[in-house]
Write an enzyme that holds these catalytic residues in place. Structure first.
Site, mmCIF file in Angstrom:
data_model
loop_
_atom_site.group_PDB
_atom_site.id
_atom_site.type_symbol
_atom_site.label_atom_id
_atom_site.label_comp_id
_atom_site.label_asym_id
_atom_site.label_seq_id
_atom_site.Cartn_x
_atom_site.Cartn_y
_atom_site.Cartn_z
ATOM 1 N N SER A 171 -3.098 -0.123 6.102
ATOM 2 C CA SER A 171 -3.706 -0.439 7.394
ATOM 3 C C SER A 171 -2.745 -0.174 8.551
ATOM 4 O O SER A 171 -3.093 0.479 9.539
ATOM 5 C CB SER A 171 -4.130 -1.905 7.377
ATOM 6 O OG SER A 171 -4.484 -2.327 8.641
ATOM 7 N N HIS B 19 0.817 -1.207 0.000
ATOM 8 C CA HIS B 19 0.000 0.000 0.000
ATOM 9 C C HIS B 19 0.854 1.262 0.000
ATOM 10 O O HIS B 19 0.837 2.022 0.944
ATOM 11 C CB HIS B 19 -0.963 -0.036 1.190
ATOM 12 C CG HIS B 19 -2.005 -1.080 0.997
ATOM 13 N ND1 HIS B 19 -2.468 -1.889 1.994
ATOM 14 C CD2 HIS B 19 -2.678 -1.443 -0.117
ATOM 15 C CE1 HIS B 19 -3.379 -2.709 1.504
ATOM 16 N NE2 HIS B 19 -3.524 -2.457 0.235
ATOM 17 N N GLU C 59 -5.327 -8.871 2.540
ATOM 18 C CA GLU C 59 -4.717 -9.872 3.424
ATOM 19 C C GLU C 59 -5.792 -10.633 4.195
ATOM 20 O O GLU C 59 -5.720 -11.854 4.342
ATOM 21 C CB GLU C 59 -3.742 -9.197 4.410
ATOM 22 C CG GLU C 59 -3.015 -10.217 5.269
ATOM 23 C CD GLU C 59 -2.310 -9.589 6.453
ATOM 24 O OE1 GLU C 59 -1.632 -8.553 6.274
ATOM 25 O OE2 GLU C 59 -2.436 -10.132 7.565
HETATM 26 S S1 SF4 Z 1 3.123 -9.021 7.549
HETATM 27 FE FE1 SF4 Z 1 4.477 -7.509 8.507
HETATM 28 S S2 SF4 Z 1 6.505 -7.967 7.670
HETATM 29 FE FE2 SF4 Z 1 4.963 -8.902 6.334
HETATM 30 S S3 SF4 Z 1 4.492 -7.409 4.749
HETATM 31 FE FE3 SF4 Z 1 2.969 -7.130 6.344
HETATM 32 S S4 SF4 Z 1 3.841 -5.541 7.677
HETATM 33 FE FE4 SF4 Z 1 5.507 -6.332 6.436
#
Ligand code: SF4
Length: 382
Positions: free
Chosen positions: A288, A56, A151
């Site tokens: 986020s 992002h 995600e």
């Molecule tokens: S999970 Fe954490 S380390 Fe992985 S891309 Fe997202 S913010 Fe970065």
């Protein structure tokens, strides 16, 4: 060992900048960007697509586009390029926050290899593994995350492959969910209240008897903890459990935040110990983890969420994003008329450090000729 989260002072004289001890790029983002650019380099002449934004951050994404990479979806999940246009010769990069099993399947059917160009962050995969572990023990997975975030959609898809799953976005929804756990609301209402947030064939009466909580890696650690503690307590009361047998109904997942999110949040808490005039948080407006850093700062002092130095229009005016109302606002007189002005600065996990440096330089110039140069300040740290 206890980590030191005190901020770093850059003392320019009339301007004092307190930088968070941890800020900016995380492992997952760096890894994803590296894979994306390597893919471009190693595949001249090939069409390269990204399932959606890499991370992002508008600057990073614009850079990728300038190298010929095309985005299949925009920031809001709107399809820009149809899957029908893809052929087996094309390369499709999976972004850092992963993707759903359904999309992976779709690409495989077209004949596109997904493993080689998969930049899913290992910390996101850790959440999927945690979900799978508790799913195999017949727990329903409750995901604390933003229902539309890529995600969270990906985690939901992976969890729902094994077990019933529900997404809750905040404590308010956790409390609503608890009413169904406790049988205080008619099950039929659940499907309306949690529309688009539960897995297929979800049974309110059956699937809320044994639960575990995982989270989108970039949520506020304290929020996830509060939600998990609350739902645990609900299960304890409903089933008259004790500390010894609580696991019969509530899986101990601990939190599934990534290290970068946690360290950036802890560093902001450390930085907020400083008595300052304002805070500036740099990052993409749809990020986020960045919005959570803003949330922490807002509790204490005037906070300006900007995507880069160009948003600081002058020593008087700043354009900044209000992520609650999703609009950019113009504020006049953001710098107090005093010396030294004390400013806290941090940035999100998808923000290149160069953007933070740009912001510092711009602020410093407002205090010239009295302010020291960045080079002079840097020497102190060498
Ligand atoms: S999970 Fe954490 S380390 Fe992985 S891309 Fe997202 S913010 Fe970065």
């Amino acid at each position: 060992m206890k980590k030191d989260f005190t901020s770093t002072l850059l003392d320019f004289g009339p301007l004092q900048i307190y930088l968070a001890r941890h800020f900016g790029f995380c492992y997952g983002v760096e890894n994803a960007i590296e894979i994306a650019f390597r893919t471009v380099e190693e595949n001249p002449g090939k069409r390269i697509f990204l399932l959606s934004e890499m991370i992002h951050n508008p600057q990073v994404n614009a850079d990728l586009q300038a190298h010929g990479v095309q985005f299949m979806q925009d920031n809001y999940g709107k399809q820009l390029i149809s899957f029908d246009e893809l052929t087996a010769d094309d390369i499709v990069i999976i972004p850092a926050f992963g993707t759903t099993l359904e999309l992976e399947e779709k690409l495989k059917k077209i004949g596109i290899e997904t493993e080689k160009y998969d930049t899913t962050c290992p910390f996101v995969e850790k959440v999927w593994n945690r979900s799978e572990q508790i799913a195999k023990k017949n727990y329903t997975v409750i995901i604390h995350g933003k229902p539309k975030h890529e995600e969270t959609r990906a985690t939901f898809s992976h969890a729902a492959f094994y077990t019933p799953a529900v997404i809750i976005k905040d404590m308010e929804q956790a409390i609503k969910l608890a009413k169904y756990i406790k049988g205080e609301k008619p099950p039929a209402q659940f499907y309306e209240e949690f529309k688009g947030q539960y897995s297929e064939d979800f049974s309110v009466t059956h699937d809320l008897q044994r639960i575990g909580v995982v989270n989108q890696t970039t949520m506020l650690a304290s929020d996830t903890q509060a939600i998990a503690d609350y739902l645990k307590q609900v299960m304890i009361e409903k089933y008259k459990l004790t500390a010894e047998n609580v696991e019969e109904k509530f899986a101990d997942t601990r939190d599934t935040l990534c290290y970068a999110t946690l360290e950036n949040q802890q560093a902001v808490s450390g930085m907020l110990q400083t008595d300052a005039d304002l805070a500036i948080v740099v990052g993409g407006y749809n990020s986020s983890n960045t919005s959570h850093l803003v949330e922490l700062c807002e509790e204490k002092l005037p906070t300006y969420f900007i995507s880069g130095e160009e948003k600081i229009l002058s020593a008087k005016e700043i354009l900044h994003y209000n992520f609650h109302t999703k609009e950019e606002l113009l504020t006049s007189g953001f710098l107090p008329n005093k010396e030294p002005v004390k400013i806290l600065i941090t940035s999100g996990a998808s923000c290149p450090d160069a953007l933070v440096e740009g912001v510092i330089n711009k602020l410093k110039d407002f205090f010239a000729p009295k302010s020291k140069s960045l080079e002079e300040i840097k020497k102190k740290f060498q």
